[in-house]
Design a protein around this motif. Structure first.
Motif, short mmCIF file in Angstrom:
data_model
loop_
_atom_site.label_atom_id
_atom_site.label_comp_id
_atom_site.label_asym_id
_atom_site.label_seq_id
_atom_site.Cartn_x
_atom_site.Cartn_y
_atom_site.Cartn_z
N ASN A 5 43.58 -7.64 5.17
CA ASN A 5 42.58 -7.28 6.19
C ASN A 5 41.83 -8.76 6.89
N LEU A 6 40.89 -8.54 7.71
CA LEU A 6 40.36 -9.54 8.36
C LEU A 6 39.86 -10.74 7.53
N PHE A 7 39.01 -10.22 6.48
CA PHE A 7 38.51 -11.11 5.32
C PHE A 7 39.61 -11.91 4.66
N SER A 8 40.49 -11.22 4.19
CA SER A 8 41.42 -11.98 3.42
C SER A 8 42.06 -13.11 4.24
N LEU A 9 42.49 -12.78 5.69
CA LEU A 9 43.08 -13.83 6.48
C LEU A 9 42.18 -15.11 6.49
N LYS A 10 41.01 -14.79 6.98
CA LYS A 10 39.74 -15.68 7.15
C LYS A 10 39.69 -16.61 5.73
N SER A 66 41.03 -4.28 -5.84
CA SER A 66 41.85 -5.16 -5.20
C SER A 66 41.27 -5.35 -3.82
N TYR A 67 41.81 -6.31 -2.95
CA TYR A 67 41.20 -6.35 -1.51
C TYR A 67 41.90 -5.05 -0.83
N SER A 68 41.25 -4.56 0.10
CA SER A 68 41.53 -3.32 0.81
C SER A 68 42.84 -3.37 1.98
N GLY A 69 42.94 -4.97 2.12
CA GLY A 69 43.96 -5.13 3.08
C GLY A 69 45.36 -5.35 2.25
N GLU A 111 32.21 -13.05 15.52
CA GLU A 111 33.39 -12.37 15.67
C GLU A 111 34.41 -11.94 14.51
N TYR A 112 33.75 -12.55 13.28
CA TYR A 112 34.18 -12.62 12.04
C TYR A 112 33.51 -11.55 11.15
N GLN A 113 34.12 -10.64 10.32
CA GLN A 113 33.77 -9.69 9.54
C GLN A 113 32.89 -10.50 8.76
N PRO A 114 31.63 -9.95 8.39
CA PRO A 114 30.59 -10.87 7.40
C PRO A 114 30.70 -10.29 5.99
N TYR A 115 31.72 -9.15 5.90
CA TYR A 115 31.67 -8.76 4.43
C TYR A 115 33.29 -8.63 3.97
N ALA A 116 33.28 -8.70 2.51
CA ALA A 116 34.78 -8.44 2.25
C ALA A 116 34.94 -6.94 2.12
N GLU A 117 35.91 -6.67 2.12
CA GLU A 117 36.43 -5.21 1.80
C GLU A 117 37.30 -5.03 0.49
N TYR A 118 36.84 -4.15 -0.27
CA TYR A 118 37.53 -3.99 -1.52
C TYR A 118 37.78 -2.68 -1.78
N THR A 119 39.11 -2.44 -2.49
CA THR A 119 39.57 -0.88 -3.03
C THR A 119 39.29 -0.87 -4.40
N TYR A 144 40.03 13.80 -15.53
CA TYR A 144 39.37 13.93 -14.28
C TYR A 144 40.47 13.57 -13.32
N GLU A 145 40.18 13.97 -12.16
CA GLU A 145 40.94 13.57 -10.78
C GLU A 145 40.83 12.03 -10.75
N ASP A 146 42.06 11.40 -10.20
CA ASP A 146 41.98 9.73 -9.85
C ASP A 146 40.92 10.07 -8.67
N LEU A 147 40.50 8.61 -8.45
CA LEU A 147 39.56 8.32 -7.35
C LEU A 147 39.98 6.99 -6.78
N GLU A 148 39.96 6.88 -5.20
CA GLU A 148 40.01 5.69 -4.75
C GLU A 148 39.01 5.70 -3.68
N ILE A 149 38.46 4.40 -3.68
CA ILE A 149 37.28 4.10 -2.72
C ILE A 149 37.86 2.98 -1.93
N SER A 150 38.04 2.98 -0.81
CA SER A 150 38.64 1.96 0.12
C SER A 150 37.62 1.38 1.08
N GLY A 151 37.37 0.19 1.29
CA GLY A 151 36.35 -0.45 2.46
C GLY A 151 35.16 -0.67 1.69
N ALA A 152 34.85 -0.68 0.51
CA ALA A 152 33.65 -1.04 -0.11
C ALA A 152 33.12 -2.52 0.54
#
Length: 422
Positions: free
Chosen positions: A2-7, A41-44, A79-87, A95-103
């Protein structure tokens, strides 16, 4: 990536850090889930795990420090994303498995994420939550202007007799006419926190956050007070469309600095002299969209930088006849705030009530110690309050202040209701 990872890869020496507190609960929100497996993990790059942890008896993992973009990205339009996105991937047998991405993780801020696991089914279903972009960074429809005060003398108009803080509101996750959009029952305070975290940055000055939270609450209470959507034949309180209301995001993480302001102010709203209803305080970002006569989010940030108080920020945009008012009642609460904090040396029925409520909550949260319900606020009660505050992401003081009182009330009600159904 994602943009944060690249930056971050390009400017590693300038990468800041944020903090994460994550808790795992049952889908009915009544019980913490211990020994749940959490991978981060990183969302990207979701297959590259950077952290692993298991939940404790309170359903929590240890607080983590995670890379975030430089602070300046959230302090002015960029122009840069000011937050990192995590999964987050969460699993627990039964229980059912759960995935949350974009946190979102912001620098110098504490993010709190609650994850709710549903019981497993023979179909082996999987729950996937994708958190959309923050409204100050993503592209969303601009607000369709409305009158800030609604007429209340029209035939058939349904209007409440007084301003009451609702226990829950019904959020329609789409535009009003989208019949396929789902309705969610959301605790009022949780709704306000979610919207504020979706529409402003937790890194901003505290009084800027207060001004924006007050505007969000007043707008929401206007919808409640005037029964705006129900009067039009809909079965919900408010929508998640920025064209009509505010952006609410299912499953998103919150930020501690914003949550603390909501807990401090949640029974307040904005009013004008001679007007009974809360004011429909509309706003825009002030960067991509201009809105004369309304508050702008970036404008409120810059005023906060200059030391303006919350009411000064609000009056700068909405006029000098804007006032902060207090609701007459808070719904769904067993007992109202005693008027002063409870601490060592306090005694009486209010102390006994808190002790009894904490003991009930301890039945679901074993990390909380049981106390003697004798109406005397001693060290044992103080320790129980401290543990409650730690588990529920409140400032750990050992004092039952205004936010702690109402959090105990709401958690007690939730735990008691589930117990009644068992």
């Amino acid at each position: 990536m994602n943009l944060f990872s690249l930056k971050a890869a390009q400017t590693a020496e300038r990468t800041d850090q944020g903090r994460l507190r994550l808790s795992v609960l049952t889908a009915d929100r009544s019980q913490p889930i211990d020994d749940a497996s959490v991978t981060i993990s990183y969302s990207g790059d979701p297959d590259s795990v950077i952290e692993e942890a298991n939940t404790d008896s309170s359903g929590q993992i240890p607080e983590l420090t995670l890379p975030a973009p430089p602070l300046e990205y959230s302090m002015a339009p960029s122009e840069y994303q000011p937050y990192a996105e995590y999964t987050f991937r969460i699993s627990k047998e039964g229980y059912e498995d759960l995935e949350i991405s974009g946190a979102e993780i912001l620098p110098d801020s504490t993010a709190t994420q609650q994850a709710f696991l549903r019981p497993a089914t023979p179909r082996e279903t999987f729950q996937d939550i994708v958190i959309p972009a923050h409204t100050l960074f993503g592209n969303y429809p601009e607000k369709i202007p409305e009158d800030e005060i609604k007429p209340i003398d029209a035939s058939g108009e349904i209007v409440l007799s007084r301003v009451v803080i609702p226990e829950t509101i019904v959020v329609h996750d789409g535009t009003p006419d989208n019949t396929s959009a789902q309705n969610y029952f959301v605790r009022y305070r949780d709704y306000i926190k979610n919207v504020a975290c979706s529409e402003i940055y937790a890194t901003w000055p505290k009084d800027t956050i207060r001004a924006n939270v007050l505007a969000i609450m007043s707008f929401t209470l206007n919808r409640v007070y005037t029964e705006w959507y129900r009067n039009k034949g809909y079965d919900f309180t408010i929508t998640s469309s920025t064209a009509f209301d505010h952006k609410w995001m299912y499953g998103r993480n919150l930020f501690e600095s914003i949550s603390e302001v909501v807990d401090e102010l949640f029974d307040n709203y904005l009013s004008r002299p001679g007007v009974r209803q809360p004011i429909l305080t509309q706003y825009c970002d002030g960067q991509r969209v201009q809105c004369p006569g309304w508050m702008t989010q970036w404008g409120s940030k810059y005023l906060g930088d200059q030391g303006y108080t919350a009411i000064e920020i609000l009056r700068h945009f909405y006029g000098d006849n804007m006032y902060i008012n207090t609701a007459e009642e808070i719904s769904g609460i067993p007992a109202s705030w005693p008027g002063a904090p409870l601490d060592i040396g306090s005694s009486g029925n209010k102390v006994r009530q808190i002790q009894e409520q904490l003991n009930t909550i301890a039945g679901s949260y074993p990390a909380l110690p049981n106390v003697t319900a004798d109406g005397i606020y001693g060290e044992a009660t103080q320790n129980a309050v401290r543990e409650f505050q730690r588990v529920f992401n409140l400032p750990v003081t050992g004092v039952v202040d205004y936010p702690t009182w109402y959090e105990i009330q709401e958690i007690f009600v939730g735990v008691s209701r589930i117990a009644e159904l068992v």
